[in-house]
Design an enzyme around this catalytic site. Structure first.
Site, PDB file in Angstrom:
ATOM      1  N   GLU A  33       0.840  -1.217   0.000  1.00 47.92           N
ATOM      2  CA  GLU A  33       0.000   0.000   0.000  1.00 47.92           C
ATOM      3  C   GLU A  33       0.868   1.258   0.000  1.00 47.92           C
ATOM      4  O   GLU A  33       0.537   2.249   0.640  1.00 47.92           O
ATOM      5  CB  GLU A  33      -0.935   0.024   1.219  1.00 47.92           C
TER       6      GLU A  33
HETATM    7  C1  FAD Z   1       2.873  -9.661   0.884  1.00 45.59           C
HETATM    8  C2  FAD Z   1       2.606  -8.660  -0.188  1.00 45.59           C
HETATM    9  C3  FAD Z   1       1.295  -8.406  -0.563  1.00 45.59           C
HETATM   10  C4  FAD Z   1       1.043  -7.500  -1.599  1.00 45.59           C
HETATM   11  N1  FAD Z   1      -0.258  -7.335  -2.053  1.00 45.59           N
HETATM   12  C5  FAD Z   1      -0.470  -6.641  -3.206  1.00 45.59           C
HETATM   13  C6  FAD Z   1      -1.756  -6.636  -3.839  1.00 45.59           C
HETATM   14  O1  FAD Z   1      -2.722  -7.197  -3.321  1.00 45.59           O
HETATM   15  N2  FAD Z   1      -1.883  -5.995  -5.021  1.00 45.59           N
HETATM   16  C7  FAD Z   1      -0.840  -5.367  -5.627  1.00 45.59           C
HETATM   17  O2  FAD Z   1      -1.014  -4.834  -6.705  1.00 45.59           O
HETATM   18  N3  FAD Z   1       0.385  -5.336  -5.049  1.00 45.59           N
HETATM   19  C8  FAD Z   1       0.597  -5.961  -3.861  1.00 45.59           C
HETATM   20  N4  FAD Z   1       1.843  -5.967  -3.285  1.00 45.59           N
HETATM   21  C9  FAD Z   1       2.914  -5.213  -3.920  1.00 45.59           C
HETATM   22  C10 FAD Z   1       3.339  -3.993  -3.103  1.00 45.59           C
HETATM   23  O3  FAD Z   1       2.327  -3.037  -3.095  1.00 45.59           O
HETATM   24  C11 FAD Z   1       4.659  -3.507  -3.698  1.00 45.59           C
HETATM   25  O4  FAD Z   1       5.639  -4.465  -3.369  1.00 45.59           O
HETATM   26  C12 FAD Z   1       5.040  -2.139  -3.198  1.00 45.59           C
HETATM   27  O5  FAD Z   1       4.162  -1.185  -3.725  1.00 45.59           O
HETATM   28  C13 FAD Z   1       6.478  -1.749  -3.564  1.00 45.59           C
HETATM   29  O6  FAD Z   1       6.732  -1.973  -4.919  1.00 45.59           O
HETATM   30  P1  FAD Z   1       8.022  -2.794  -5.362  1.00 45.59           P
HETATM   31  O7  FAD Z   1       8.052  -4.037  -4.538  1.00 45.59           O
HETATM   32  O8  FAD Z   1       7.990  -2.956  -6.820  1.00 45.59           O
HETATM   33  O9  FAD Z   1       9.232  -1.907  -4.916  1.00 45.59           O
HETATM   34  P2  FAD Z   1       9.916  -0.737  -5.779  1.00 45.59           P
HETATM   35  O10 FAD Z   1       8.866   0.111  -6.356  1.00 45.59           O
HETATM   36  O11 FAD Z   1      10.916  -1.319  -6.685  1.00 45.59           O
HETATM   37  O12 FAD Z   1      10.666   0.080  -4.624  1.00 45.59           O
HETATM   38  C14 FAD Z   1      11.887  -0.376  -4.040  1.00 45.59           C
HETATM   39  C15 FAD Z   1      12.380   0.645  -3.014  1.00 45.59           C
HETATM   40  O13 FAD Z   1      12.653   1.887  -3.667  1.00 45.59           O
HETATM   41  C16 FAD Z   1      11.894   2.938  -3.090  1.00 45.59           C
HETATM   42  N5  FAD Z   1      11.468   3.821  -4.179  1.00 45.59           N
HETATM   43  C17 FAD Z   1      10.889   3.501  -5.346  1.00 45.59           C
HETATM   44  N6  FAD Z   1      10.671   4.591  -6.090  1.00 45.59           N
HETATM   45  C18 FAD Z   1      11.109   5.634  -5.382  1.00 45.59           C
HETATM   46  C19 FAD Z   1      11.155   7.044  -5.595  1.00 45.59           C
HETATM   47  N7  FAD Z   1      10.677   7.605  -6.686  1.00 45.59           N
HETATM   48  N8  FAD Z   1      11.695   7.823  -4.622  1.00 45.59           N
HETATM   49  C20 FAD Z   1      12.160   7.286  -3.479  1.00 45.59           C
HETATM   50  N9  FAD Z   1      12.151   5.976  -3.224  1.00 45.59           N
HETATM   51  C21 FAD Z   1      11.623   5.157  -4.158  1.00 45.59           C
HETATM   52  C22 FAD Z   1      10.733   2.279  -2.389  1.00 45.59           C
HETATM   53  O14 FAD Z   1      10.250   3.069  -1.312  1.00 45.59           O
HETATM   54  C23 FAD Z   1      11.365   0.976  -1.925  1.00 45.59           C
HETATM   55  O15 FAD Z   1      12.030   1.202  -0.713  1.00 45.59           O
HETATM   56  C24 FAD Z   1       2.115  -6.817  -2.216  1.00 45.59           C
HETATM   57  C25 FAD Z   1       3.422  -7.057  -1.804  1.00 45.59           C
HETATM   58  C26 FAD Z   1       3.678  -7.969  -0.819  1.00 45.59           C
HETATM   59  C27 FAD Z   1       5.109  -8.244  -0.439  1.00 45.59           C
END
Ligand code: FAD
Length: 604
Positions: A441
């Protein structure tokens, strides 16, 4: 393992004595039925369901986890029966419109429900919780036929919903979504692509699952402006059991919330239906994001509360050495842990986070009710106004409370010493489960950027901080000469001034150095969290003090404990805000100067 007991006294204190929900409900178009008796009955019934049916599955669900066999996902033993009991009680439709079978009660009651369900068993709570996201999206953006087709079953809870945003290459940056949607002659679309990390993507709790999927039309512009939203059911309505090209490819193996099925979902020419205008999928998706994120903020207090319910009895039973001020239990071999200052510090911190966080969420719940009133009264200005008020609170609640909830869970584990690290007492499970809350989220980092960059600087040029900090100023001015509340009043005045000063300084620096927003954002978010929690602890202290003087619904020891916890928060936790204020104002250089290739010389 802690045995969950709904903290009804604390909930009632906030609902009745601090925030006066009875008067608040009288101002709402859907508040007529939310009488004190009705609220009390709902809390009591929910407590019974959560304590007797849902909490007992917390540990066994973690041990067993979900399984994927022959393309079918099954939840752990007992989950299906517990979910059926939840559905039979009509809980899913608590705050959803009566025309689709819901009870149409204010949204805040749903948040109280989410808190209790989630504290009893967060993994279980994810199944109905994700469905609410899908229901809200369809309710707000679906056409009449879509509402009739899907909302009744979702409101009953016999169908469930998901939110399918994340793909392997993107979670935060949804502009990179690749899933394709090809228009068909009959007005439907063929959806093809892979979504990962999808909570409740597949399971055996309901007869159908309605996926809300972000995808791109063939001629869509690049980036966020080219994303549309689709309803893609596991089984098409009227064709239950017939493959629609939606399949769970695998279950993610993860650190915690193991009883929640986190799925890789493959959409292979699946039939879907556009919801909302083409290419405006992200805007539609984010319409209800504030309330969804407050739901996740609940996870912070849920884990703090459960961890506290585990570590408090342990600290009273376990004996170790003697208290520094002399024997407390002279007949026993040693004194109980609770007599040691450092253990008390950890216990009080958990209590302050759980109860302070609960106050923050219940306050926001009233804003959410007001926002829904705007929809019910067809008053767009009202909706926008309250949505924007809520929009300022949301990143603070989500970011700060989930980080603090994790800290509380770690403190609870520490109270158990080595016994916290092994499975038996359940503390390590709470720590593992709490960890995800700061990631999904919107990560804490993204909440911080949303708060400082979008809400504080771009949208309001600091007005939202000025507006909220006025509450601190008003409290401070009003109680500065009040002997008992004076220390809190004084600190709130200082914080209100500092919060505005920070905002202005960052705004000035960021006008010349845009990196400032990124380097200051985390500290600014945490500072804002402490500032807000300070206000709500001062408010609770005031009410407790008044109730002690004039009588309240709870025993006097309850109010005395509130005063003691407020004092602990102000003296022992609030000083951390100062460090965040200092950090937020530091020039960007120390964070930004090191070239990426110089972060290490030994490995890539
Ligand atoms: C158990 C679990 C349940 C989930 N459930 C759902 C679901 O139901 N539906 C769904 O769609 N998704 C779901 N997710 C996905 C989750 O919402 C994402 O993992 C999350 O939004 C982060 O995206 P990412 O993992 O791609 O990380 P990334 O976007 O790659 O980010 C990696 C790191 O970089 C930082 N970062 C990225 N961009 C920037 C920026 N511009 N400036 C500063 N920092 C930045 C982030 O804060 C993070 O620390 C789930 C994930 C998990 C692990």
């Amino acid at each position: 393992m802690p045995t969950y007991k709904a903290p009804l006294r604390d909930m009632r204190f906030l609902i009745n004595e601090v925030f006066d929900f009875e008067s608040h409900y009288k101002t709402l178009p859907n508040g007529e039925d939310a009488t004190p008796d009705m609220v009390e009955a709902i809390l009591g019934e929910l407590a019974r369901l959560c304590e007797n049916t849902i909490a007992p599955l917390y540990q066994s669900g973690d041990e067993e986890g979900c399984k994927l066999e022959d393309g079918v996902v099954t939840t752990p033993k007992g989950y299906k029966e517990a979910y059926q009991e939840y559905v039979a009680g009509g809980w899913q439709g608590l705050s959803h419109p009566a025309e689709f079978g819901g009870q149409g009660l204010p949204m805040s009651l749903n948040l109280f429900k989410q808190e209790m369900l989630g504290t009893a068993n967060w993994s279980f709570a994810m199944y109905p919780g994700l469905s609410l996201g899908a229901m809200n999206t369809i309710q707000l953006h679906g056409d009449e036929e879509q509402k009739q087709t899907y909302l009744t079953r979702l409101t009953e809870g016999t169908w469930a919903g998901t939110m399918c945003l994340t793909e392997p290459q993107c979670g935060t940056d949804l502009g990179q979504v690749k899933t394709k949607a090809e228009p068909q002659d009959n007005g439907s679309y063929k959806i093809t692509g892979t979504k990962i990390f999808i909570s409740s993507g597949d399971h055996d709790l309901t007869e159908n699952i309605v996926h809300i999927v972000l995808a791109r039309l063939p001629d869509a512009p690049k980036g966020t402006k080219g994303i549309s939203l689709f309803i893609v059911p596991k089984y098409l309505p009227g064709k239950i059991g017939e493959d629609n090209g939606v399949a769970c490819g695998s279950l993610e193996k993860k650190m915690g919330i193991k009883a929640s099925a986190t799925c890789v979902m493959n959409f292979d020419q699946a039939t879907g239906f556009l919801i909302g205008p083409a290419n405006q999928g992200l805007e539609c998706m984010f319409t209800f994001m504030n309330s969804a994120r407050i739901g996740t903020a609940c996870q912070g207090i849920a884990h703090a509360e459960l961890a506290y319910q585990g570590s408090l009895p342990y600290a009273k039973e376990r004996r170790s050495m003697r208290a520094l001020s002399g024997k407390k239990d002279p007949d026993a071999v040693a004194d109980a842990l609770i007599h040691h200052g450092d253990v008390r510090r950890m216990l009080l911190k958990q209590k302050a986070i759980a109860e302070g966080g609960r106050a923050m969420i219940y306050f926001a719940a009233q804003y959410a009710d007001n926002m829904i009133s705007g929809i019910l009264e067809d008053d767009k200005d009202k909706y926008d106004r309250w949505d924007s008020e809520l929009g300022f609170l949301t990143p603070i609640l989500k970011g700060f409370l989930t980080e603090k909830g994790l800290e509380a869970a770690n403190d609870a584990m520490q109270v158990f010493g080595g016994h916290g690290y092994i499975k038996e007492h359940g503390m390590e499970q709470i720590v593992r489960d709490a960890r995800i809350a700061t990631l999904y989220e919107g990560t804490t980092g993204i909440q911080a950027l949303d708060l400082l960059g979008r809400k504080v600087l771009l949208s309001s040029r600091g007005k939202c901080v000025r507006d909220f900090s006025k509450k601190l100023l008003d409290f401070g001015r009003k109680h500065l000469t009040d002997g008992e509340l004076r220390p809190y009043a004084w600190k709130l005045l200082k914080i209100a001034a500092e919060w505005n000063y920070l905002t202005t300084r960052i705004m000035l620096v960021a006008a010349k150095d845009r990196e400032m927003v990124g380097t200051a954002s985390h500290d600014f978010l945490m500072y804002s969290g402490y500032a807000m929690m300070a206000y709500f602890w001062a408010l609770q202290a005031k009410v407790a003090r008044d109730k002690l003087a004039h009588g309240g619904n709870e025993p006097k020891e309850f109010y005395q404990a509130k005063l003691a916890t407020a004092e602990f928060f102000f003296e022992r936790m609030l000083p951390a805000a100062k460090g965040h204020a200092d950090g937020a104002l530091k020039p960007t250089k120390s964070t930004m100067q090191l070239a990426p290739e110089h972060f290490s010389f030994d490995y890539e």
